[in-house]
Design an enzyme around this catalytic site. Structure first.
Site, PDB file in Angstrom:
ATOM      1  N   TYR A 185       3.850  -8.639  -8.000  1.00 50.43           N
ATOM      2  CA  TYR A 185       4.365 -10.012  -8.106  1.00 50.43           C
ATOM      3  C   TYR A 185       4.596 -10.420  -9.559  1.00 50.43           C
ATOM      4  CZ  TYR A 185       3.763 -10.606  -3.140  1.00 50.43           C
ATOM      5  OH  TYR A 185       3.897 -10.475  -1.787  1.00 50.43           O
TER       6      TYR A 185
ATOM      7  N   ASP B 242      -6.437  -9.324  12.064  1.00 42.42           N
ATOM      8  CA  ASP B 242      -6.239  -8.662  10.782  1.00 42.42           C
ATOM      9  C   ASP B 242      -7.494  -8.928   9.940  1.00 42.42           C
ATOM     10  OD1 ASP B 242      -5.643  -7.960   8.195  1.00 42.42           O
ATOM     11  OD2 ASP B 242      -3.649  -8.889   8.156  1.00 42.42           O
TER      12      ASP B 242
ATOM     13  N   LYS C 163      -8.501  -2.442   2.793  1.00 45.84           N
ATOM     14  CA  LYS C 163      -9.194  -2.892   1.584  1.00 45.84           C
ATOM     15  C   LYS C 163     -10.565  -2.254   1.340  1.00 45.84           C
ATOM     16  CE  LYS C 163      -6.449  -6.737   0.215  1.00 45.84           C
ATOM     17  NZ  LYS C 163      -5.588  -7.585   1.053  1.00 45.84           N
TER      18      LYS C 163
HETATM   19  C1  LIG Z   1      -4.241  -7.362   1.510  1.00 48.30           C
HETATM   20  C2  LIG Z   1      -3.978  -7.717   2.927  1.00 48.30           C
HETATM   21  C3  LIG Z   1      -3.004  -7.042   3.684  1.00 48.30           C
HETATM   22  C4  LIG Z   1      -2.112  -5.983   3.096  1.00 48.30           C
HETATM   23  O1  LIG Z   1      -2.802  -4.862   2.678  1.00 48.30           O
HETATM   24  P1  LIG Z   1      -2.136  -3.865   1.584  1.00 48.30           P
HETATM   25  O2  LIG Z   1      -3.123  -2.753   1.494  1.00 48.30           O
HETATM   26  O3  LIG Z   1      -1.970  -4.643   0.328  1.00 48.30           O
HETATM   27  O4  LIG Z   1      -0.838  -3.416   2.169  1.00 48.30           O
HETATM   28  C5  LIG Z   1      -2.859  -7.410   5.008  1.00 48.30           C
HETATM   29  N1  LIG Z   1      -3.603  -8.373   5.570  1.00 48.30           N
HETATM   30  C6  LIG Z   1      -4.562  -9.033   4.873  1.00 48.30           C
HETATM   31  C7  LIG Z   1      -5.374 -10.070   5.548  1.00 48.30           C
HETATM   32  C8  LIG Z   1      -4.763  -8.731   3.520  1.00 48.30           C
HETATM   33  O5  LIG Z   1      -5.689  -9.419   2.833  1.00 48.30           O
END
Ligand SMILES: *Cc1c(COP(=O)(O)O)cnc(C)c1O
Length: 423
Positions: free
Chosen positions: A16, A245, A274
């Site tokens: 970004y 998610d 993550k």
């Molecule tokens: C960071 C994040 C993503 C994307 O993950 P990347 O590894 O950056 O592609 C998707 N959903 C949530 C909730 C996130 O915090």
């Protein structure tokens, strides 16, 4: 140090960002524990866990040792037609620590791709049952699910700049974000817009995707577990799959191993990423309910249509296993509680500042929300001068330190926030 900064500016794009600007960039020479060592010799206490991932801090001897061993065995093989112990062991562990109905794991390279995989699974689930029209997603405003096109289509339309990419984005259904805070009383009014959309459009909707309890990059908002329970009931009533998610919230960050446990509320599909490898290597996982997995496999076209080149990379799976072992062997609940208390006390003085709208803490996440967007170019160097690494965005200064942080280092972090925002 000037040399690398100059070289960086010549050839690199950062997340970004624009090229050709004077925005500060800080070269890291090494990192250990909660400290980043810059090339000029100065040290910063890490308040970001490298975007939620480095939960055990950096350069951990146990993860290092596991990776050193794995690299002598096999670093990568294709996952088409081949398998290996690290993938089998990590998938087994993930199935064991998540709700019992989630029985199958699909590995991918990043969180965004794990979200794409989840959305494709939901669409294939309905397709396999002769319902190809159930192919849209329902989500809530203020969400963030990643930067690829599918993930962007379900991220907040304003923050995610949907106008810019309109031609390439599938249009999805957006309900209002929950207004009830984590401790607030839920009322049916909170899910009224979800219900209205489901009632009218359920025949087109494959799945409802959202971040349970904490909306991360879309605004760092915390909401009531009762809202999630209501969403689960609505999905059941209208025959829509539920995707959580937990890429940001997974692995203890909110005080539970997974945020869904605050309900508990059980999704049909769960995305992890993550902190999955403790911040060592890029890996994500999509966990699926048995009925979804078997329905996809039994129906047309008879396979799930996805397969990344680096799927289930053995080094990444090995880091994942070592990180999970470390977490489960540690007193992580106490650590999160202690960090939570330290953040609450340490950030409290920010409430007195006129530019601050709200201060909130959940688990090991601390948020100071401003009335107006902050100027990163001004704030970032001030944090560095105060010996901490924080990366605010938009109207938010937020902290999610590694779980191993000491009380003293945590105090330095929160003091820096108070000092910088007061200056
Ligand atoms: C960071 C994040 C993503 C994307 O993950 P990347 O590894 O950056 O592609 C998707 N959903 C949530 C909730 C996130 O915090």
């Amino acid at each position: 140090m000037e040399t690398i900064i100059k070289q960086d500016r010549q050839v690199l794009w950062h997340p970004y960002s624009a090229i050709g600007t004077a925005a500060s960039i800080y070269p890291v020479a090494s990192a250990a524990g909660v400290r980043l060592k810059l090339m000029d010799g100065s040290e910063l206490i890490d308040g970001m866990s490298s975007w939620w991932s480095a939960i055990h801090g950096y350069n951990h001897p146990k993860i290092n040792a596991a990776l050193n061993k794995q690299i002598q065995t096999v670093s990568h093989v294709m996952f088409g037609g081949l398998t290996h112990q690290p993938a089998v062991d990590l998938a087994t562990q993930l199935v064991a620590i998540t709700p019992a109905s989630l029985t199958t794991v699909f590995f991918s390279d990043s969180g965004s791709v794990a979200v794409e995989v989840a959305m494709k699974m939901a669409i294939q689930y309905w397709y396999a049952q002769g319902q190809p029209n159930k192919s849209k997603m329902l989500t809530i405003r203020n969400g963030y699910h990643g930067d690829t096109f599918g993930a962007m289509s379900v991220s907040d339309p304003v923050n995610g700049m949907h106008g810019l990419f309109a031609q390439g984005l599938v249009s999805q259904f957006f309900a209002d974000a929950p207004q009830c805070g984590f401790d607030d009383t839920y009322s049916d009014q909170d899910t009224a817009s979800v219900e209205a959309i489901l009632e009218k459009h359920h025949a087109q909707i494959a799945a409802f995707i959202l971040e349970p309890i904490v909306q991360g990059a879309g605004g760092m908002r915390f909401y009531s577990p009762r809202y999630l329970s209501a969403v689960r009931a609505l999905c059941d009533r209208y025959d829509v799959l539920l995707i959580f998610d937990e890429i940001a919230t997974g692995f203890g960050r909110t005080g539970k191993l997974f945020a869904l446990e605050h309900g508990p509320v059980i999704p049909d599909i769960l995305c992890l990423g993550k902190a999955l490898t403790g911040g060592y290597l890029t890996l994500a996982a999509t966990l699926v309910d048995q009925k979804v997995a078997t329905t996809i496999s039994a129906g047309d076209p008879g396979v799930f249509m996805h397969g990344p080149t680096f799927m289930a990379n053995p080094l990444a799976c090995c880091a994942g296993l070592a990180s999970l072992q470390l977490l489960l062997d540690s007193p992580w609940q106490q650590r999160i509680k202690r960090i939570s208390a330290g953040l609450a006390v340490g950030l409290a003085p920010c409430r007195q500042l006129p530019q601050v709208k709200d201060v909130r803490v959940l688990g090991a996440i601390g948020v100071v929300e401003m009335h107006e967007p902050i100027v990163m170019e001004t704030l970032q160097p001030l944090f560095v001068e105060n010996g901490v690494w924080l990366r605010p965005f938009n109207r938010l200064v937020y902290l999610m330190p590694p779980y191993i942080i000491s009380d003293t280092d945590l105090k330095t972090l929160t003091n820096a926030v108070v000092t910088v925002l007061s200056s």
